[in-house]
Design a protein around this motif. Structure first.
Motif, mmCIF file in Angstrom:
data_model
loop_
_atom_site.group_PDB
_atom_site.id
_atom_site.type_symbol
_atom_site.label_atom_id
_atom_site.label_comp_id
_atom_site.label_asym_id
_atom_site.label_seq_id
_atom_site.Cartn_x
_atom_site.Cartn_y
_atom_site.Cartn_z
ATOM 1 N N LEU A 16 36.073 73.987 75.745
ATOM 2 C CA LEU A 16 37.412 73.428 75.999
ATOM 3 C C LEU A 16 37.588 72.067 75.348
ATOM 4 N N ARG A 107 47.693 69.105 78.077
ATOM 5 C CA ARG A 107 46.762 69.505 79.146
ATOM 6 C C ARG A 107 46.806 68.613 80.370
ATOM 7 N N TRP A 108 46.909 67.329 80.117
ATOM 8 C CA TRP A 108 46.721 66.378 81.222
ATOM 9 C C TRP A 108 48.019 65.875 81.816
ATOM 10 N N ASN A 114 49.698 73.300 83.776
ATOM 11 C CA ASN A 114 48.640 73.054 82.789
ATOM 12 C C ASN A 114 47.549 72.168 83.373
ATOM 13 N N TRP A 115 47.970 71.150 84.099
ATOM 14 C CA TRP A 115 46.982 70.246 84.696
ATOM 15 C C TRP A 115 46.049 71.019 85.628
ATOM 16 N N ASN A 118 43.570 73.023 83.617
ATOM 17 C CA ASN A 118 42.623 72.088 83.000
ATOM 18 C C ASN A 118 41.658 71.529 84.054
ATOM 19 N N ASN A 198 41.582 75.586 70.538
ATOM 20 C CA ASN A 198 41.956 74.898 71.773
ATOM 21 C C ASN A 198 43.462 74.765 71.949
ATOM 22 N N ILE A 204 46.676 77.061 78.040
ATOM 23 C CA ILE A 204 47.510 75.876 78.252
ATOM 24 C C ILE A 204 48.818 76.131 77.510
#
Ligand SMILES: N[C@@H](CCC(=O)N[C@@H](CS)C(=O)NCC(=O)O)C(=O)O
Length: 236
Positions: A16, A107-108, A114-115, A118, A198, A204
Motif C-alpha cells: 500500500l 487516502r487520508w 477512503n480514510w 486506509n 496504488n 481508494i
C-alpha cells in the motif's frame, strides 16, 4: 540476504506504500534476492518505510536504497543515455513528489470512506487499545503535513485536476512502449508501477482512480508488470 522492511501486504497489491512497492519491484526486476519483514514506520530509522538491512548495512528511503542496489547488485539504468537519465529523474519527481501528494490526499483526507479503508489496512492489526489512538494521531500528523507541503491548501477538485494532469503526462509519455524508456524495465518503471498500482489497483475511490483507470496504456502497464513480476499475487 537483504531484508526489506515494509508494510504488510494488503488489498491484493504488492504494497500500500508506493515507495515500498517501488523497491520490491526493482528487486524483482533486477533479480535481487530478498526477504520481507513486515514493519510499521515507527520502527524505521527515518520514521518512514521502506528501509533495508543488507548484512548489517541499514539504508532508508527508496531513493537511497535503489542507488545502493544499483551500485552493489544490478543497475537496470546502466544502458540509459544522458537524455533518458534526465527524463527518468524528472518523471520520478513527478510521480513521487507531486502525484504522490494527490493520491495521499485521496487516502487520508478526501472522504471518510477512503480514510476507513486506509486506516483498517494500516492499523487494523494493532491491539484495539492503541489502534484508534495511533490512527487518530497519525491522521492528524499527516493532515498537517499535507497542508505544509502546500497541496492541502487547495480544494479537492483542484488537487485532482493537478493529479489528472500528471496521469495524462505519464500516459502520453508511455504511449505504446512496454516500459517507460523502451523495451526494458528501469528504475522509472519500478517507481511508476509503485504509484500507479496504488491509484488504479487499490480500493481508494477518487477522480484520480477514475481518470487513471480510463487510460488503457497505464492499466495495461500495471497489469503487465503485475503478471511478469508478481505471479505469486494472483489478484493484482
Ligand atoms: N522519500 C521516502 C518516502 C517514504 C514514505 O513517505 N513512506 C511512507 C509510506 S508511503 C511512510 O512510511 N510514512 C510514515 C509517516 O510519514 O509517518 C522514500 O522514497 O522512501
Amino acid at each position: 540476504m537483504i531484508r526489506l522492511y515494509q508494510f504488510e501486504r494488503t488489498w491484493g497489491i504488492p504494497n500500500l506504500s508506493p515507495f515500498c512497492c517501488k523497491v520490491e519491484t526493482y528487486m524483482r526486476m533486477a533479480g535481487i534476492d530478498y526477504e520481507i519483514i513486515s514493519a510499521l514506520p515507527a520502527d524505521a530509522p527515518k520514521g518512514k518505510l521502506p528501509y533495508i538491512d543488507d548484512d548489517g548495512k541499514i539504508i532508508a528511503d527508496s531513493h537511497f536504497i535503489l542507488m545502493y542496489l544499483k551500485s552493489v547488485y544490478n543497475d537496470l539504468d546502466g544502458s540509459l543515455d544522458n537524455m533518458q537519465r534526465s527524463v527518468s529523474l524528472a518523471m520520478q519527481h513527478l510521480l513521487e513528489d507531486h502525484l504522490f501528494w494527490c493520491a495521499f490526499y485521496s487516502r487520508w483526507q478526501y472522504t471518510d470512506e477512503n480514510w476507513h479503508v486506509n486506516r483498517d489496512a494500516i492499523f487494523g492489526k494493532l491491539p484495539s487499545l492503541i489502534r484508534y489512538f495511533a490512527a487518530w494521531h497519525t491522521r492528524r500528523k499527516i493532515r498537517n503535513r499535507i497542508i505544509a507541503q502546500g497541496i492541502g491548501g487547495h480544494q479537492a477538485e483542484e488537487i485532482f485536476t493537478m493529479g489528472k494532469q500528471d496521469i495524462d503526462a505519464l500516459s502520453g509519455f508511455l504511449g505504446n512502449k512496454p516500459y517507460f524508456l523502451g523495451d526494458k524495465p528501469t528504475v522509472l518503471d519500478a517507481s511508476a508501477f509503485g504509484m500507479l498500482v496504488n491509484i488504479i489497483g487499490c480500493p481508494i475511490e477518487s477522480p484520480l482512480k477514475e481518470h487513471g483507470s480510463a487510460k488503457n496504456n497505464l492499466k495495461d502497464f500495471v497489469a503487465r508488470i503485475s503478471q511478469n513480476y508478481y505471479p505469486d499475487l494472483q489478484s493484482v
